[in-house]
Design a protein around this motif. Sequence first.
Motif, PDB file in Angstrom:
ATOM      1  N   TRP A 185     -54.447 -10.154  -4.626  1.00  0.00           N
ATOM      2  CA  TRP A 185     -55.311 -10.050  -4.750  1.00  0.00           C
ATOM      3  C   TRP A 185     -55.512  -8.380  -3.699  1.00  0.00           C
ATOM      4  O   TRP A 185     -55.218  -7.946  -2.572  1.00  0.00           O
ATOM      5  N   SER A 186     -55.245  -7.200  -5.166  1.00  0.00           N
ATOM      6  CA  SER A 186     -55.818  -6.301  -4.461  1.00  0.00           C
ATOM      7  C   SER A 186     -57.454  -5.753  -4.304  1.00  0.00           C
ATOM      8  O   SER A 186     -58.216  -5.963  -4.976  1.00  0.00           O
ATOM      9  N   TYR A 187     -57.292  -5.908  -3.043  1.00  0.00           N
ATOM     10  CA  TYR A 187     -59.212  -4.654  -2.668  1.00  0.00           C
ATOM     11  C   TYR A 187     -59.338  -3.386  -1.945  1.00  0.00           C
ATOM     12  O   TYR A 187     -57.782  -3.217  -2.318  1.00  0.00           O
ATOM     13  N   GLN A 188     -60.075  -3.025  -1.987  1.00  0.00           N
ATOM     14  CA  GLN A 188     -59.869  -1.607  -1.588  1.00  0.00           C
ATOM     15  C   GLN A 188     -59.808  -1.379  -0.271  1.00  0.00           C
ATOM     16  O   GLN A 188     -60.474  -2.006   0.320  1.00  0.00           O
ATOM     17  N   GLY A 189     -58.382  -0.958   0.060  1.00  0.00           N
ATOM     18  CA  GLY A 189     -58.287  -1.243   1.413  1.00  0.00           C
ATOM     19  C   GLY A 189     -57.151  -1.849   1.708  1.00  0.00           C
ATOM     20  O   GLY A 189     -56.969  -2.082   3.025  1.00  0.00           O
ATOM     21  N   LYS A 190     -57.215  -3.457   1.252  1.00  0.00           N
ATOM     22  CA  LYS A 190     -56.764  -4.521   1.593  1.00  0.00           C
ATOM     23  C   LYS A 190     -56.078  -5.138   0.724  1.00  0.00           C
ATOM     24  O   LYS A 190     -56.365  -4.686  -0.779  1.00  0.00           O
ATOM     25  N   CYS A 191     -54.868  -6.242   0.571  1.00  0.00           N
ATOM     26  CA  CYS A 191     -54.287  -6.378  -0.246  1.00  0.00           C
ATOM     27  C   CYS A 191     -53.538  -8.040   0.286  1.00  0.00           C
ATOM     28  O   CYS A 191     -53.183  -8.139   1.652  1.00  0.00           O
ATOM     29  N   MET A 192     -53.822  -9.263  -0.346  1.00  0.00           N
ATOM     30  CA  MET A 192     -53.453 -10.439   0.143  1.00  0.00           C
ATOM     31  C   MET A 192     -52.788 -10.717  -0.864  1.00  0.00           C
ATOM     32  O   MET A 192     -52.626 -10.519  -2.259  1.00  0.00           O
ATOM     33  N   LEU A 193     -51.396 -11.061  -0.152  1.00  0.00           N
ATOM     34  CA  LEU A 193     -50.803 -11.935  -1.111  1.00  0.00           C
ATOM     35  C   LEU A 193     -50.830 -13.865  -0.473  1.00  0.00           C
ATOM     36  O   LEU A 193     -51.135 -14.752   0.586  1.00  0.00           O
TER      37      LEU A 193
END
Length: 220
Positions: A185-193
């Motif tokens: 999941w690609s967010y603005q300034g964050k990335c979560m697996l």
Amino acid sequence: MKTIQKLPKLPIFRHEVSHKYYCEKSNKWLKWSTTAVCNELTEEAKFNIDRTRHIWQPRGETIHTCLEQKMLGSDDINMGEYKEWVVSLFSHELFEHFEPMGVEYMMSNPEKDLGGQLDLIGYDTKAKKIRLIDLKTKGTSALKYDFKKRTGWREPYSTDKQLGCYIEMLKLNCDIEPDVCNTIWSYQGKCMLNEDQPVERCKDAWQEAWEKFEAKQELF
């Protein structure tokens, strides 16, 4: 050392405007796509999504293209206005030990009149597993809704059935099956697996989705 084979290019292409797939082997346009089968949104929800298409579509397309270029070894990547999304995505620890086997990989299932395109599949040299990965991008407002101070990050929704479709087509087209699935999941300034999605669970979710879709077609 495990030797990783790149997946072969398959005789299928997609018309980008209509989003329809053409299978050269069977010489026909395929009637359905993975997205069409897995989409169970109400008409109101579809309307609201289409209303904001001008926001999410360029973001999604740009970030997917950037990841594709990165996995293909390019150092000259145009991130446009989505640099904060892309930089955090590229910085994820997974990509320090990941060997891509296929990226934006198109496949077909002529028997089901179905085409689809997975985002990424490759070998995790740390876990020693083949990972099938789906990439989702989220807008700025999602930072408020998906990240809670007390409970932390919550995955927005399940991609099991979508990944299950790709698992089926990978087996049919390439005679391989991943060891595990994941969604990034690609967010603005964050990335979560997310937590690992078991292959069998994804296959079951896809089978259920296909049966429901098939039944719906028979009604009409």
